[in-house]
Design an enzyme around this catalytic site. Structure first.
Site, PDB file in Angstrom:
ATOM      1  N   SER A   1       4.744   5.958  -1.266  1.00  0.00           N
ATOM      2  CA  SER A   1       5.421   4.997  -2.118  1.00  0.00           C
ATOM      3  C   SER A   1       5.046   5.201  -3.588  1.00  0.00           C
ATOM      4  O   SER A   1       5.906   5.236  -4.463  1.00  0.00           O
ATOM      5  CB  SER A   1       5.060   3.582  -1.673  1.00  0.00           C
ATOM      6  OG  SER A   1       5.578   2.649  -2.582  1.00  0.00           O
TER       7      SER A   1
ATOM      8  N   GLU B   1      -8.601  -1.301   0.500  1.00  0.00           N
ATOM      9  CA  GLU B   1      -8.592  -1.288  -0.965  1.00  0.00           C
ATOM     10  C   GLU B   1      -9.988  -1.421  -1.577  1.00  0.00           C
ATOM     11  O   GLU B   1     -10.283  -0.835  -2.620  1.00  0.00           O
ATOM     12  CB  GLU B   1      -7.678  -2.397  -1.492  1.00  0.00           C
ATOM     13  CG  GLU B   1      -6.198  -2.170  -1.208  1.00  0.00           C
ATOM     14  CD  GLU B   1      -5.795  -2.494   0.229  1.00  0.00           C
ATOM     15  OE1 GLU B   1      -6.580  -3.151   0.942  1.00  0.00           O
ATOM     16  OE2 GLU B   1      -4.687  -2.092   0.641  1.00  0.00           O
TER      17      GLU B   1
ATOM     18  N   PHE C   1      -2.603  -5.595  -4.167  1.00  0.00           N
ATOM     19  CA  PHE C   1      -3.769  -5.227  -3.359  1.00  0.00           C
ATOM     20  C   PHE C   1      -4.966  -4.753  -4.188  1.00  0.00           C
ATOM     21  O   PHE C   1      -5.997  -4.421  -3.640  1.00  0.00           O
ATOM     22  CB  PHE C   1      -3.400  -4.143  -2.351  1.00  0.00           C
ATOM     23  CG  PHE C   1      -2.297  -4.554  -1.419  1.00  0.00           C
ATOM     24  CD1 PHE C   1      -2.328  -5.807  -0.812  1.00  0.00           C
ATOM     25  CD2 PHE C   1      -1.218  -3.721  -1.170  1.00  0.00           C
ATOM     26  CE1 PHE C   1      -1.317  -6.209   0.040  1.00  0.00           C
ATOM     27  CE2 PHE C   1      -0.208  -4.113  -0.312  1.00  0.00           C
ATOM     28  CZ  PHE C   1      -0.242  -5.360   0.299  1.00  0.00           C
TER      29      PHE C   1
ATOM     30  N   HIS D   1       4.511  -1.989  -8.529  1.00  0.00           N
ATOM     31  CA  HIS D   1       4.927  -3.256  -7.940  1.00  0.00           C
ATOM     32  C   HIS D   1       4.258  -4.458  -8.599  1.00  0.00           C
ATOM     33  O   HIS D   1       3.753  -5.357  -7.939  1.00  0.00           O
ATOM     34  CB  HIS D   1       4.673  -3.275  -6.424  1.00  0.00           C
ATOM     35  CG  HIS D   1       5.516  -2.304  -5.652  1.00  0.00           C
ATOM     36  ND1 HIS D   1       5.652  -0.976  -6.003  1.00  0.00           N
ATOM     37  CD2 HIS D   1       6.281  -2.472  -4.546  1.00  0.00           C
ATOM     38  CE1 HIS D   1       6.453  -0.371  -5.136  1.00  0.00           C
ATOM     39  NE2 HIS D   1       6.863  -1.257  -4.251  1.00  0.00           N
TER      40      HIS D   1
END
Lengths: 555, 319
Positions: free
Chosen positions: B32, B53, B78, B110
């Site tokens: 992504s 993460e 995240f 994002h």
């Protein structure tokens, strides 16, 4: 640094004292977790770790990441002993403007990781290990994590990652002391097999319940499980870890929080509390009074020494005393270096080779090669020159140096110059040459005289009592200053070696407790004696202390 | 129009060729984020640590302390939203002698409400607030792909921790290729004397449109791209306050603690003038299909239409 067994022990003792001093001066800090990992750090700093205190950012140094950062006093104390900064710097711990922060910090050159937030150090170490792989560097990364810390999920994220990237340049140590801030780990968040009932402080003694290793194994790690306070086991584990290719290694170190100070041991209260000033001298005396018990295997079945060695190991002896007799220096003959070489692969437990032989300077090399950890030679068959030769050879090979004197021998003057670097002095309390003799009572007087000479000459090694030591006289030997005790028939002659050693220990502890109560009373009357006794809240120690104190009229 | 993630990785690969120290890390969003492209060319310098993460951040720190330039990337929600402890104590706080923080670049995609269909759980509207209060961190919000490319180069060459937030959707180009980007320096995209709109990210384009509309109504509006939220360009803002007398800010972030707050903090200390902050009104976002994202933004007042309205209102409050 490549020091021998005794030197490592000595440095660990120094570091423990600095932890007490610095946390006391700071008024806060974490002595408990510093003590449970004391031997882990000791073995790393004084034997395995590649570093240069004068060049802390040397590119090829090994990296030591203290993930359980609250144990910073332990790290800083060892760094001082290792030469990164003067020991007096520890006085600034946790104070305004100090480079010795409450938790490890890059502000202090030589510290590799800013600790404090638990669960992150292993991931960070993975980053360092990956960088080393990219750069084709050979240095090793050693990381210490806590068992309470293992509640953090990130530890297990890291467990998977290190395995994925086959990080064989990473070795982690789990300081499995069974205690975290609130309580025992198994009460807060069990890592091992669930325990029913309340007897949790006893739990760590039951090996069948240890499952933490299985967790790490299932994550693809090479797992080695050891007693984290035994230097020889740590050394062996580190050597094995370094030789393991293709997977990271986890050394699960079963440890005791607050190890080496009875009232701190296994006591959750000492997770994060500093000792009071009036208790500090008592703690230091207790630290100075550590002792070791060593069975002498010639008192056992000479036709099956292999089995006797195993019995000593299973009996939790601190080390094994090997009496080598040549039939010349003493009338009897036992075995020589060839036998020791045969026995060596059976165990990593230290071998203390006591050479009762003529002209030891000619043979000492054979005993080094056979795998002795300490070699003791007799003053009667050495002079300054030959002992000097032996001394240097042993030090070069990281073998401890011992000097023995017979009952009718005084410590020769030529030996004085060696005293500051000597690891052990054996004061024979029987005439060497046969087993089963009675302890010569005049030895007590001789020891007292010797003690003052040794103090004056800055001897910091162990005084070993050898010959006729039994449950009746071991306490008085301890009071004389002996800190290592060789047990012949009184240990190895018993069916249950483990029980015999435990009784030996208990007897020494009784004497030690008596000395400590007397010291407390001497320093602060019955008030301090009571206060000190009151600190012993775990197990039955307190009842025994009260009994001793009442007998002596000290409370 | 340009895709920020594509531009990010294109620049990373160029950097990877120029500088062996550049390493890239991801957390199962590498397709992504497109960072897997870096991994194809430099498999030894690319690490996918899985959906972990916290681990991503700490491993990046370990690489950085060993001399690498770590670029760690996943979705905005995240990183600051999930791993703030690792970011704070593991990247910002550790300071080798003479340096501030570790050399880690957190580059996320994002950001904000324009994430769209994934919904409120994935629309990070708190990250600017979180990241700009952490000492040693510098925070960038690029408006277009030209900015992305230049800032990635800038971050690679400048030691220290950075946070850069990209948008999910394609963005129109607002800067010229010759535009220079400097840390702590905003860019005046359009001059004006009656009012200033200070914008960042996808709202920069909206601000330019609003200024155009206002121009037709005879109102001269200055437009600033405050891509460097931290450090914020206090000089540029003071000048705008003195010369235009009022400021409207705009961002796809909570109005609490975001770029608008940073502007208000600076201006109120140096040359107080009326300020109006446009952004999420302390409310979470919600799902919106790609062709509905403009409706979602509109719900929060993040439109050029609202900017025009706010400019007109605030002018009447001038001191």
């Amino acid at each position: 640094m490549g020091l021998n067994y005794y030197q490592i022990k000595k440095n660990i003792l120094r570091a423990r004292k600095l932890v007490i001093k610095s946390t006391n001066l700071a008024g806060s800090g974490h002595p408990g977790g510093s003590f449970s990992m004391a031997e882990i750090l000791g073995c790393l700093f004084y034997k395995h770790l590649k570093f240069d205190p004068s060049n802390p950012s040397w590119e090829d140094r090994d990296r030591l990441v203290l993930s359980k950062g609250h144990a910073a006093p332990g790290l800083f104390s060892n760094m001082a002993v290792a030469g990164y900064f003067p020991e007096t710097e520890l006085e600034t711990l946790r104070k305004f403007g100090s480079k010795l922060q409450g938790h490890p910090d890059l502000k202090c050159p030589g510290v590799e990781f800013c600790g404090g937030s638990l669960g992150t150090g292993l991931s960070y170490s993975i980053g360092i290990a990956l960088a080393a792989k990219i750069d084709n560097k050979n240095h090793h990364i050693y990381t210490i994590i806590g068992d309470g810390e293992s509640d953090e999920g990130q530890v297990w994220e890291a467990a998977m990652t290190a395995s994925k990237y086959k990080l064989d340049n990473l070795t982690a140590f789990l300081d499995r002391n069974f205690i975290q801030q609130d309580s025992y780990t198994e009460k807060v968040m069990p890592l091992d097999k669930n325990l029913e009932g309340d007897n949790i402080s006893e739990m760590w003694k039951d090996a069948s319940r240890w499952k933490t290793g299985d967790k790490w194994r299932s994550f693809g790690w090479n797992v080695i499980e050891i007693d984290g306070h035994r230097i020889e086991q740590l050394n062996s584990a580190i050597a094995k870890a370094n030789a393991t290719k293709g997977v990271p290694t986890m050394v699960i170190c079963r440890t005791i929080k607050g190890k080496a100070v009875e009232h701190m041991e296994d006591n959750p209260q000492w997770h994060g509390k500093a000792p009071d000033s009036d208790i500090v001298p008592l703690i230091n005396l207790e630290l100075d009074s550590q002792f070791m018990i060593a069975p002498s295997i010639i008192a056992g079945d000479m036709t099956n020494l292999e089995n006797e060695v195993k019995r000593c190991v299973n009996g939790r002896a601190d080390y094994i005393h090997l009496d080598v007799m040549d039939g010349q220096f003493v009338p009897t003959k036992t075995f020589d270096h060839n036998k020791i070489k045969e026995l060596r692969p059976l165990t990593v437990i230290p071998f203390d080779s006591h050479l009762m032989i003529s002209e030891p300077v000619k043979h000492v090399k054979d005993y080094v090669e056979a795998g002795s950890d300490i070699i003791t030679v007799h003053a009667e068959v050495c002079d300054e020159s030959s002992f000097g030769e032996i001394h240097d050879l042993l030090k070069q090979n990281q073998v401890g140096v011992g000097l023995a004197i017979n009952p009718d021998t005084d410590l020769p003057e030529w030996s004085y110059k060696f005293l500051p670097t000597l690891d052990q002095i054996i004061v024979m309390s029987v005439v060497p040459g046969k087993s089963g003799q009675k302890y010569i009572p005049e030895t007590h007087e001789k020891m007292a005289k010797l003690s003052s000479i040794l103090n004056e000459r800055k001897f910091t090694g162990y005084i070993e009592a050898d010959g006729g030591v039994n449950l009746e006289n071991i306490g008085s030997c301890f009071e004389d200053g002996a800190r290592a005790f060789v047990g012949g028939s009184a240990i190895i002659g018993q069916t249950d070696v483990r029980a015999a050693i435990r009784e030996f220990r208990e007897q020494v502890l009784q004497s030690r407790r008596r000395i400590l109560i007397e010291k407390a009373h001497h320093l602060g009357g019955s008030e301090l004696a009571n206060k000190w006794i009151g600190l012993h809240i775990v197990g039955k120690k307190k009842d025994q202390l009260i009994k001793i104190a009442k007998e002596e009229n000290l409370i | 129009m340009g895709d920020m993630r594509t531009e990010y990785v294109k620049t990373l690969i160029e950097l990877g060729r120029e500088n062996q120290k550049v390493v890239v890390l991801g957390a199962d969003t590498t397709d992504s984020l497109k960072t897997s492209g870096f991994g194809k060319e430099f498999p030894d310098r690319f690490f996918n640590v899985g959906i972990a993460e916290a681990n991503l951040v700490s491993v990046s720190a370990g690489l950085a302390v060993s001399g690498k330039i770590s670029f760690a990337s996943t979705y905005a929600i995240f990183l600051p939203g999930r791993a703030v402890d690792q970011i704070r104590n593991g990247i910002a706080y550790p300071s080798p002698p003479g340096k501030k923080g570790l050399n880690v670049k957190l580059v996320v995609s994002h950001g904000g409400l324009s994430v769209g269909p994934d919904g409120g759980s994935h629309q990070q509207i708190e990250d600017i607030a979180i990241m700009r209060v952490i000492p040693n961190f510098r925070v960038f919000i690029p408006a277009d792909t030209i900015t992305v490319s230049k800032l990635v180069r800038l971050m690679a060459n400048e030691y220290g921790p950075f946070y850069m937030r990209m948008a999910r959707s394609k963005t129109p180009i607002v800067h010229s290729n010759s535009q220079e980007f400097q840390i702590g320096k905003g860019i005046t995209l359009r001059d004006g004397s009656d009012c200033t709109i200070a914008a960042c990210g996808i709202t920069v384009r909206m601000a330019l449109e609003a200024a155009e509309t206002l121009q037709q109504e005879g109102i001269s509006c200055r437009v600033l791209d405050m891509f460097s939220v931290k450090p914020i360009d206090g000089d540029l803002l003071e000048k705008a306050a003195r010369e235009t007398g009022c400021i409207v800010t705009s961002e796809e972030h909570n109005i609490l603690g975001g770029m608008g707050s940073a502007v208000a903090e600076s201006v109120s200390e140096r040359y107080p003038v009326p300020i109006k902050r446009i952004g999420a009104q302390d409310m979470f976002g919600e799902s919106a299909r790609d062709n509905e994202i403009s409706l979602l933004l509109e719900k929060h007042g993040i439109t050029s239409f609202n900017m025009v309205k706010q400019v007109k209102e605030i002018r009447s409050k001038k001191l």
